[in-house]
Design a protein around this motif. Structure first.
Motif, PDB file in Angstrom:
ATOM      1  N   GLU A  39       0.774  -1.254  -0.053  1.00 39.83           N
ATOM      2  CA  GLU A  39       0.036  -0.289  -0.255  1.00 39.83           C
ATOM      3  C   GLU A  39       0.803   1.155  -0.043  1.00 39.83           C
ATOM      4  OE1 GLU A  39      -3.171   2.326   2.635  1.00 39.83           O
ATOM      5  OE2 GLU A  39      -2.433   0.492   3.523  1.00 39.83           O
ATOM      6  N   LEU A  40       0.413   2.209  -0.843  1.00 45.79           N
ATOM      7  CA  LEU A  40       1.064   3.719  -0.721  1.00 45.79           C
ATOM      8  C   LEU A  40       0.100   4.450  -0.129  1.00 45.79           C
ATOM      9  CD1 LEU A  40       3.715   4.824  -1.601  1.00 45.79           C
ATOM     10  CD2 LEU A  40       2.879   4.976  -3.770  1.00 45.79           C
ATOM     11  N   PRO A  41       0.262   5.367   0.765  1.00 47.05           N
ATOM     12  CA  PRO A  41      -0.450   5.809   1.494  1.00 47.05           C
ATOM     13  C   PRO A  41      -0.881   7.251   0.566  1.00 47.05           C
ATOM     14  CG  PRO A  41       1.342   5.857   2.876  1.00 47.05           C
ATOM     15  CD  PRO A  41       1.679   5.110   1.777  1.00 47.05           C
ATOM     16  N   GLN A  42      -2.312   7.374   0.699  1.00 50.97           N
ATOM     17  CA  GLN A  42      -2.516   8.601  -0.094  1.00 50.97           C
ATOM     18  C   GLN A  42      -2.740  10.038   0.946  1.00 50.97           C
ATOM     19  OE1 GLN A  42      -3.185   8.474  -3.562  1.00 50.97           O
ATOM     20  NE2 GLN A  42      -2.287   6.599  -2.799  1.00 50.97           N
ATOM     21  N   PRO A  43      -2.482  11.012   0.288  1.00 49.49           N
ATOM     22  CA  PRO A  43      -2.209  12.145   0.997  1.00 49.49           C
ATOM     23  C   PRO A  43      -3.351  12.848   1.483  1.00 49.49           C
ATOM     24  CG  PRO A  43      -1.930  12.824  -1.357  1.00 49.49           C
ATOM     25  CD  PRO A  43      -1.917  11.343  -1.439  1.00 49.49           C
ATOM     26  N   GLU A  44      -3.608  13.823   2.150  1.00 49.77           N
ATOM     27  CA  GLU A  44      -4.690  14.604   2.575  1.00 49.77           C
ATOM     28  C   GLU A  44      -4.199  15.933   2.379  1.00 49.77           C
ATOM     29  OE1 GLU A  44      -6.032  13.837   6.574  1.00 49.77           O
ATOM     30  OE2 GLU A  44      -5.250  11.855   6.852  1.00 49.77           O
ATOM     31  N   LYS A  45      -5.527  16.607   1.702  1.00 48.98           N
ATOM     32  CA  LYS A  45      -5.245  17.939   1.435  1.00 48.98           C
ATOM     33  C   LYS A  45      -5.569  19.098   2.329  1.00 48.98           C
ATOM     34  CE  LYS A  45      -5.003  18.040  -3.529  1.00 48.98           C
ATOM     35  NZ  LYS A  45      -3.600  18.635  -3.802  1.00 48.98           N
ATOM     36  N   PHE A  46      -4.665  20.118   2.740  1.00 43.86           N
ATOM     37  CA  PHE A  46      -5.032  21.128   3.655  1.00 43.86           C
ATOM     38  C   PHE A  46      -4.560  22.244   2.802  1.00 43.86           C
ATOM     39  CE2 PHE A  46      -4.417  17.582   6.411  1.00 43.86           C
ATOM     40  CZ  PHE A  46      -5.711  17.593   7.154  1.00 43.86           C
ATOM     41  N   HIS A  47      -5.176  23.278   2.649  1.00 43.35           N
ATOM     42  CA  HIS A  47      -4.719  24.746   2.029  1.00 43.35           C
ATOM     43  C   HIS A  47      -3.933  24.432   0.899  1.00 43.35           C
ATOM     44  CE1 HIS A  47      -5.962  26.597   5.765  1.00 43.35           C
ATOM     45  NE2 HIS A  47      -5.175  25.695   6.301  1.00 43.35           N
ATOM     46  N   ASN A  48      -4.467  23.470   0.027  1.00 43.37           N
ATOM     47  CA  ASN A  48      -4.129  22.967  -1.479  1.00 43.37           C
ATOM     48  C   ASN A  48      -2.746  22.434  -1.513  1.00 43.37           C
ATOM     49  OD1 ASN A  48      -5.657  23.264  -3.662  1.00 43.37           O
ATOM     50  ND2 ASN A  48      -4.944  25.205  -4.554  1.00 43.37           N
ATOM     51  N   ARG A  49      -2.374  21.717  -0.440  1.00 42.65           N
ATOM     52  CA  ARG A  49      -0.993  21.136  -0.327  1.00 42.65           C
ATOM     53  C   ARG A  49      -1.236  19.748   0.094  1.00 42.65           C
ATOM     54  NH1 ARG A  49       3.684  23.812   2.601  1.00 42.65           N
ATOM     55  NH2 ARG A  49       4.715  22.023   1.414  1.00 42.65           N
ATOM     56  N   ASN A  50      -0.462  18.855  -0.410  1.00 40.46           N
ATOM     57  CA  ASN A  50      -0.595  17.509   0.204  1.00 40.46           C
ATOM     58  C   ASN A  50       0.338  17.090   1.424  1.00 40.46           C
ATOM     59  OD1 ASN A  50      -2.077  16.586  -1.953  1.00 40.46           O
ATOM     60  ND2 ASN A  50      -0.382  16.192  -3.276  1.00 40.46           N
ATOM     61  N   TYR A  51      -0.565  16.544   2.483  1.00 44.00           N
ATOM     62  CA  TYR A  51       0.239  16.207   3.716  1.00 44.00           C
ATOM     63  C   TYR A  51      -0.262  14.533   4.027  1.00 44.00           C
ATOM     64  CZ  TYR A  51       0.507  21.064   4.861  1.00 44.00           C
ATOM     65  OH  TYR A  51       1.067  22.456   4.667  1.00 44.00           O
ATOM     66  N   TRP A  52       0.801  14.024   4.507  1.00 42.77           N
ATOM     67  CA  TRP A  52       0.679  12.480   4.836  1.00 42.77           C
ATOM     68  C   TRP A  52       0.775  12.480   6.491  1.00 42.77           C
ATOM     69  CZ3 TRP A  52       3.057  14.217   0.622  1.00 42.77           C
ATOM     70  CH2 TRP A  52       2.417  13.723  -0.544  1.00 42.77           C
ATOM     71  N   ARG A  53       0.371  11.517   7.101  1.00 41.13           N
ATOM     72  CA  ARG A  53       0.428  11.318   8.576  1.00 41.13           C
ATOM     73  C   ARG A  53       1.842  10.800   8.740  1.00 41.13           C
ATOM     74  NH1 ARG A  53      -4.332  11.484  11.390  1.00 41.13           N
ATOM     75  NH2 ARG A  53      -6.171  11.744  10.095  1.00 41.13           N
ATOM     76  N   ARG A  54       2.404  11.116   9.942  1.00 43.19           N
ATOM     77  CA  ARG A  54       3.598  10.549  10.340  1.00 43.19           C
ATOM     78  C   ARG A  54       3.466   9.142  10.504  1.00 43.19           C
ATOM     79  NH1 ARG A  54       7.158  14.366  11.558  1.00 43.19           N
ATOM     80  NH2 ARG A  54       6.479  16.398  11.926  1.00 43.19           N
ATOM     81  N   THR A  55       2.459   8.271  10.714  1.00 49.19           N
ATOM     82  CA  THR A  55       2.762   6.942  10.699  1.00 49.19           C
ATOM     83  C   THR A  55       2.570   6.264   9.330  1.00 49.19           C
ATOM     84  OG1 THR A  55       0.078   7.180  10.745  1.00 49.19           O
ATOM     85  CG2 THR A  55       1.106   7.143  12.816  1.00 49.19           C
ATOM     86  N   ASP A  56       2.478   7.032   8.396  1.00 45.79           N
ATOM     87  CA  ASP A  56       2.456   6.668   7.009  1.00 45.79           C
ATOM     88  C   ASP A  56       3.967   6.374   6.502  1.00 45.79           C
ATOM     89  OD1 ASP A  56      -0.237   6.530   6.709  1.00 45.79           O
ATOM     90  OD2 ASP A  56      -0.077   8.591   5.542  1.00 45.79           O
ATOM     91  N   ILE A  57       5.042   6.927   7.302  1.00 43.27           N
ATOM     92  CA  ILE A  57       6.476   6.664   6.750  1.00 43.27           C
ATOM     93  C   ILE A  57       6.758   5.198   6.691  1.00 43.27           C
ATOM     94  CG2 ILE A  57       8.734   6.880   7.981  1.00 43.27           C
ATOM     95  CD1 ILE A  57       7.996   9.288   6.331  1.00 43.27           C
ATOM     96  N   ALA A  58       6.375   4.366   7.644  1.00 47.03           N
ATOM     97  CA  ALA A  58       6.618   2.912   7.601  1.00 47.03           C
ATOM     98  C   ALA A  58       6.078   2.228   6.311  1.00 47.03           C
ATOM     99  CB  ALA A  58       5.680   2.560   8.816  1.00 47.03           C
ATOM    100  N   LYS A  59       4.834   2.881   5.830  1.00 49.16           N
ATOM    101  CA  LYS A  59       4.240   2.343   4.552  1.00 49.16           C
ATOM    102  C   LYS A  59       5.058   2.664   3.194  1.00 49.16           C
ATOM    103  CE  LYS A  59      -0.581   2.276   6.301  1.00 49.16           C
ATOM    104  NZ  LYS A  59      -1.769   2.668   6.214  1.00 49.16           N
ATOM    105  N   PHE A  60       5.550   3.883   3.486  1.00 54.48           N
ATOM    106  CA  PHE A  60       6.439   4.422   2.321  1.00 54.48           C
ATOM    107  C   PHE A  60       7.737   3.513   2.409  1.00 54.48           C
ATOM    108  CE2 PHE A  60       4.127   8.571   2.441  1.00 54.48           C
ATOM    109  CZ  PHE A  60       3.895   8.476   1.110  1.00 54.48           C
ATOM    110  N   ALA A  61       8.214   3.327   3.632  1.00 59.43           N
ATOM    111  CA  ALA A  61       9.758   2.411   3.804  1.00 59.43           C
ATOM    112  C   ALA A  61       9.383   1.200   3.197  1.00 59.43           C
ATOM    113  CB  ALA A  61      10.139   2.428   5.167  1.00 59.43           C
ATOM    114  N   VAL A  62       8.258   0.652   3.326  1.00 57.94           N
ATOM    115  CA  VAL A  62       7.917  -1.131   2.826  1.00 57.94           C
ATOM    116  C   VAL A  62       7.830  -0.806   1.500  1.00 57.94           C
ATOM    117  CG1 VAL A  62       6.099  -2.595   2.629  1.00 57.94           C
ATOM    118  CG2 VAL A  62       7.062  -1.697   5.081  1.00 57.94           C
TER     119      VAL A  62
END
Length: 87
Positions: A39-62
């Motif tokens: 799984e590749l975590p999808q971003p959440e939009k705030f003020h027209n920018r993409n943000y990911w949760r800090r807990t998503d780092i593990a998914k990115f590493a995998v």
């Protein structure tokens, strides 16, 4: 949005040791993927920018560890589009 709960693409790329272009390519490829992959975590939009949760780092590493390397790897389809535009 809680600043300590979310990260920008720049922060994620710094931690993973990848470029923002690489992250962008991963996200494009994940939308059109044709094979099973982590799984590749999808971003959440705030003020027209993409943000990911800090807990998503593990998914990115995998995902980073899973991805086959080389120009004929699974990302070749996305990379071809990018390099074709560059000439």
């Amino acid at each position: 949005m809680l600043k300590d709960e979310y990260m920008t693409a720049t922060e994620i790329c710094y931690i993973l040791g990848i470029s923002e272009n690489t992250l962008r390519n991963w996200m494009k490829w994940y939308k059109i993927k044709k094979i099973e992959c982590p799984e590749l975590p999808q971003p959440e939009k705030f003020h027209n920018r993409n943000y990911w949760r800090r807990t998503d780092i593990a998914k990115f590493a995998v995902f980073k560890d899973w991805i086959p390397k080389g120009r004929n790897g699974v990302m070749a389809e996305v990379n071809h589009i990018y390099w074709k535009k560059k000439g």
